[in-house]
Design a protein around this motif. Structure first.
Motif, PDB file in Angstrom:
ATOM      1  N   TYR A 115      13.538  11.710   5.300  1.00 44.78           N
ATOM      2  CA  TYR A 115      12.185  11.895   4.792  1.00 44.78           C
ATOM      3  C   TYR A 115      12.102  11.807   3.271  1.00 44.78           C
ATOM      4  N   ASN A 116      13.054  11.113   2.651  1.00 44.47           N
ATOM      5  CA  ASN A 116      12.911  10.739   1.253  1.00 44.47           C
ATOM      6  C   ASN A 116      12.039   9.488   1.215  1.00 44.47           C
ATOM      7  N   ARG A 117      10.802   9.632   0.715  1.00 46.72           N
ATOM      8  CA  ARG A 117       9.846   8.532   0.823  1.00 46.72           C
ATOM      9  C   ARG A 117      10.251   7.324  -0.007  1.00 46.72           C
ATOM     10  N   THR A 118      10.910   7.552  -1.146  1.00 46.15           N
ATOM     11  CA  THR A 118      11.361   6.424  -1.961  1.00 46.15           C
ATOM     12  C   THR A 118      12.373   5.587  -1.192  1.00 46.15           C
ATOM     13  N   ALA A 119      13.354   6.269  -0.587  1.00 42.63           N
ATOM     14  CA  ALA A 119      14.377   5.548   0.167  1.00 42.63           C
ATOM     15  C   ALA A 119      13.785   4.893   1.411  1.00 42.63           C
ATOM     16  N   ALA A 120      12.868   5.586   2.092  1.00 43.62           N
ATOM     17  CA  ALA A 120      12.250   5.008   3.292  1.00 43.62           C
ATOM     18  C   ALA A 120      11.429   3.780   2.958  1.00 43.62           C
ATOM     19  N   ALA A 121      10.710   3.825   1.846  1.00 39.78           N
ATOM     20  CA  ALA A 121       9.905   2.675   1.435  1.00 39.78           C
ATOM     21  C   ALA A 121      10.783   1.458   1.178  1.00 39.78           C
ATOM     22  N   GLU A 122      11.959   1.691   0.609  1.00 42.78           N
ATOM     23  CA  GLU A 122      12.878   0.575   0.350  1.00 42.78           C
ATOM     24  C   GLU A 122      13.399  -0.003   1.665  1.00 42.78           C
ATOM     25  N   LEU A 123      13.720   0.868   2.607  1.00 44.96           N
ATOM     26  CA  LEU A 123      14.181   0.381   3.906  1.00 44.96           C
ATOM     27  C   LEU A 123      13.119  -0.467   4.594  1.00 44.96           C
ATOM     28  N   LEU A 124      11.868  -0.082   4.386  1.00 47.20           N
ATOM     29  CA  LEU A 124      10.757  -0.785   5.045  1.00 47.20           C
ATOM     30  C   LEU A 124      10.255  -1.981   4.256  1.00 47.20           C
ATOM     31  N   GLY A 125      10.703  -2.096   3.000  1.00 42.99           N
ATOM     32  CA  GLY A 125      10.246  -3.201   2.169  1.00 42.99           C
ATOM     33  C   GLY A 125       8.799  -3.060   1.719  1.00 42.99           C
ATOM     34  N   MET A 126       8.359  -1.824   1.503  1.00 45.99           N
ATOM     35  CA  MET A 126       6.987  -1.598   1.044  1.00 45.99           C
ATOM     36  C   MET A 126       7.000  -0.608  -0.106  1.00 45.99           C
ATOM     37  N   SER A 127       5.916  -0.504  -0.825  1.00 49.49           N
ATOM     38  CA  SER A 127       5.834   0.422  -1.945  1.00 49.49           C
ATOM     39  C   SER A 127       5.660   1.846  -1.434  1.00 49.49           C
ATOM     40  N   ARG A 128       5.957   2.818  -2.296  1.00 48.83           N
ATOM     41  CA  ARG A 128       5.785   4.216  -1.916  1.00 48.83           C
ATOM     42  C   ARG A 128       4.320   4.519  -1.623  1.00 48.83           C
ATOM     43  N   THR A 129       3.426   3.901  -2.376  1.00 53.98           N
ATOM     44  CA  THR A 129       1.997   4.144  -2.162  1.00 53.98           C
ATOM     45  C   THR A 129       1.572   3.672  -0.780  1.00 53.98           C
ATOM     46  N   THR A 130       2.049   2.483  -0.402  1.00 54.19           N
ATOM     47  CA  THR A 130       1.713   1.956   0.922  1.00 54.19           C
ATOM     48  C   THR A 130       2.297   2.838   2.017  1.00 54.19           C
ATOM     49  N   LEU A 131       3.549   3.279   1.818  1.00 50.50           N
ATOM     50  CA  LEU A 131       4.179   4.145   2.813  1.00 50.50           C
ATOM     51  C   LEU A 131       3.395   5.437   2.957  1.00 50.50           C
ATOM     52  N   TRP A 132       3.004   6.032   1.848  1.00 54.04           N
ATOM     53  CA  TRP A 132       2.267   7.292   1.895  1.00 54.04           C
ATOM     54  C   TRP A 132       0.932   7.109   2.627  1.00 54.04           C
ATOM     55  N   ARG A 133       0.267   5.986   2.346  1.00 53.49           N
ATOM     56  CA  ARG A 133      -1.020   5.726   3.002  1.00 53.49           C
ATOM     57  C   ARG A 133      -0.833   5.584   4.510  1.00 53.49           C
ATOM     58  N   LYS A 134       0.220   4.868   4.914  1.00 55.03           N
ATOM     59  CA  LYS A 134       0.455   4.680   6.344  1.00 55.03           C
ATOM     60  C   LYS A 134       0.906   5.974   7.015  1.00 55.03           C
ATOM     61  N   MET A 135       1.671   6.806   6.308  1.00 56.60           N
ATOM     62  CA  MET A 135       2.070   8.098   6.867  1.00 56.60           C
ATOM     63  C   MET A 135       0.841   8.959   7.157  1.00 56.60           C
ATOM     64  N   ARG A 136      -0.115   8.942   6.240  1.00 59.25           N
ATOM     65  CA  ARG A 136      -1.339   9.706   6.469  1.00 59.25           C
ATOM     66  C   ARG A 136      -2.156   9.098   7.608  1.00 59.25           C
ATOM     67  N   GLU A 137      -2.203   7.772   7.634  1.00 59.31           N
ATOM     68  CA  GLU A 137      -2.968   7.098   8.672  1.00 59.31           C
ATOM     69  C   GLU A 137      -2.406   7.386  10.055  1.00 59.31           C
ATOM     70  N   TYR A 138      -1.060   7.381  10.161  1.00 51.77           N
ATOM     71  CA  TYR A 138      -0.416   7.593  11.458  1.00 51.77           C
ATOM     72  C   TYR A 138      -0.042   9.057  11.703  1.00 51.77           C
ATOM     73  N   ARG A 139      -0.393   9.901  10.741  1.00 49.78           N
ATOM     74  CA  ARG A 139      -0.083  11.335  10.841  1.00 49.78           C
ATOM     75  C   ARG A 139       1.396  11.595  11.041  1.00 49.78           C
ATOM     76  N   LEU A 140       2.213  10.928  10.251  1.00 46.54           N
ATOM     77  CA  LEU A 140       3.665  11.114  10.321  1.00 46.54           C
ATOM     78  C   LEU A 140       4.052  12.165   9.295  1.00 46.54           C
TER      79      LEU A 140
END
Length: 573
Positions: free
Chosen positions: A548-573
């Protein structure tokens, strides 16, 4: 006072190295690395690390942040003047006491460069030192004699450096860890790492300074500049360095509880100080009913008398009667001598009858008589004995229901229930969880000789657990985690399997079409549209992999931290 990290970095100034923070911004760079790259310190500090190491491989991924470390990676980088240079790169991530990645430390060696400099900066030794970055260190040989140390250490001890070099590390930290059978000596001999062991080091004036020790093996013949015999590096820090631990938790007769329910119990115990009335303690298994009984005893005028406990559910009725009232020789097969029972043993003090709801009908009558008349007979004896005993009973059984169903005598129930005390389940006093966790961790750390902390994720998992086993389950879970934890920080994977399983977020199922959500509402993880389920599952997997380190997860997914955070809120993760 300089930060310990900067001191250690200063000691390695002859090495080509750089340090970055959590955002991969360069925070320090050595003169040797500025020579290799051609960039000055002013040109790179405060800027992304790619401005220092212009490497095509680094653009794709960063092994240090993704895997925690890299060792002897061969890269081609571009100098400031555009020319290429082949280098060998090693590094480790830097984590805080909660296990979060707060940066990285990396060494860079020019392949084919100065061989003397290479000998002074072997990757294995630097790796061992950096595992405890921010601490002082002591390097020892195979006999555990000190051959090298942080410059800060002699100052801390008030001793001359020359008096330490060549001496045994056991003389510095004691034989319990470094003696012939010491845990850290065995770890060094076996080439294993050990972290977070508590010890004391003695200063020149005789003061004993508490420290936390970690050891790591050093492999290879050239473990340090000028010290080819180094076998291990011992990292240490004062237990007070950077320690933001709260003051010792206040306890009430061994109990911790700031919730209103527990405070009411504490006040009631105080009110019972002059009373000899019978007390019935109720509550689920594992809530600490015996602790409450002991507190009542210790607060009463009977505190100097014995506290005798017996579990009424642990023995069959025929044996329990003898356990409670005693027996005379020949009363039954195996009764080879007279024996006093628990009532006699508790004379002048308190008898705690745990799980009294499991008593059989015959024993219920005999205990009722003992409570009413303070008299009884041993099994097989006709002599009546008198005792002065205060009885505290406890049960997890609903005795009112047992009385209604004629499984428990109503006269005994009301005789026991003179002073009722109900101990709440842990799920009903969740505000006590942080205090209980801190209390158990401190107590176990002292008993097990380890200094450990909870990572934020592990802490959140513990707080989210339902704790059906109550305080006893919590205590056992923390002892398990401290025992299996290999480092100084307890992570999710160190928790008992049933807690890990209960706390792992559910990945959305793709087996069926989820129901459509109402217009204007945000979907939860189980009611996403079908075309988003796969992405939600992919993000969930990356988050789990990255702890649950968002910086590292964003890199694994190939997306920015902002995009990851937005999708986490959208999907309630």
């Amino acid at each position: 006072m300089p930060h310990p990290e900067s001191i250690l970095l200063g000691e390695l100034a002859h090495v080509g190295f750089f340090q970055v923070d959590a955002e991969r911004t360069v925070t320090a760079v050595s003169p040797e690395l500025t020579r290799i790259t051609g960039f000055s310190e002013e040109e790179v500090v405060g800027k992304p690390c790619l401005s220092l190491l212009r490497c095509p491989t680094c653009l794709r991924s960063c092994g240090v942040f993704e895997h925690g470390r890299i060792q002897d990676a061969h890269l081609t980088i571009f100098r400031k003047d555009g020319t290429e240079v082949a280098v060998e790169r090693s590094g480790v991530s830097i984590r805080d006491d909660d296990g979060r990645i707060v940066g990285a430390f990396e060494t860079v060696r020019e392949i084919g460069g100065d061989p003397e400099a290479d000998a002074c900066a072997p990757p294995a030794a630097l790796e061992a030192m950096m595992t405890g970055l921010g601490r002082m260190f002591v390097a020892v040989d195979a006999e555990l004699n000190i051959v090298q140390m942080s410059e800060r250490l002699p100052e801390e001890l008030g001793r001359e450096r020359e008096s330490l070099v060549g001496s045994s590390i056991a003389a510095l930290f004691g034989t319990e860890l470094f003696g012939a059978d010491g845990e850290l000596r065995k770890a060094i001999d076996d080439g294993r790492r050990r972290e977070g062991r508590r010890a004391y080091m003695e200063t020149f004036d005789g003061a004993r300074v508490p420290v936390s020790l970690s050891v790591g093996p050093v492999e290879g013949d050239e473990a340090g500049c000028g010290h080819p015999d180094v076998k291990a590096v011992v990292m240490l820090r004062r237990d007070s360095d950077g320690d933001s631990s709260p003051a010792p938790l206040p306890t009430y007769h061994g109990m911790v509880g700031r919730s209103p329910a527990m405070q009411r119990i504490f006040r009631l115990v105080d009110l019972l100080e002059e009373s000899d009335s019978t007390v019935l303690v109720t509550g689920d298994s594992g809530t600490g009913k015996e602790l409450v009984a002991k507190a009542i005893h210790e607060s009463s005028r009977r505190a100097d008398g014995p506290f005798v406990a017996v579990n009424c559910a642990a023995l069959p009725s025929e044996l329990l009667e003898s356990e409670l009232f005693g027996h005379v020789r020949g009363a039954f097969t195996g009764a080879v001598r007279d024996r006093a029972g628990r009532f006699e043993m508790a004379d002048g003090g308190t008898l705690f009858l745990d799980e009294i709801g499991d008593l059989g009908p015959a024993l219920q009558g005999k205990i009722l008589r003992a409570l009413q008349e303070h008299t009884f007979e041993r099994v097989g004896d006709s002599r009546t004995r008198t005792v002065d005993v205060r009885v505290i009973a406890a049960t997890h059984v609903d005795l009112e229901r047992a009385v209604a169903e004629r499984r428990f005598r109503d006269d005994l129930y009301y005789r026991l229930k003179v002073i009722p005390v109900h101990v709440p389940a842990l799920r009903d006093r969740r505000e006590d969880l942080p205090s209980l966790i801190a209390h158990f961790m401190e107590r176990m750390a002292g008993r097990l000789g380890r200094s450990v902390r909870l990572s934020p994720d592990a802490g959140r998992h513990l707080l989210a657990h339902t704790w059906p086993g109550n305080v006893r389950e919590l205590e056992n879970a923390l002892e398990y985690a401290i025992t299996v934890c290999e480092g100084q920080t307890i992570h999710i994977q160190d928790l008992p399997p049933e807690i890990q399983a209960g706390a792992t977020p559910t990945v959305p199922s793709t087996s069926s079409q989820p129901p459509a959500h109402a217009p204007g509402t945000r979907p939860g993880p189980l009611d996403l549209p079908q075309d988003e389920l796969a992405e939600a599952a992919r993000i969930e997997g990356a988050l789990l992999k990255a702890r649950y380190n968002r910086t590292a997860a964003a890199e694994l997914l190939g997306m920015s931290r902002t995009t990851l955070w937005r999708k986490m809120r959208e999907y309630r993760l």
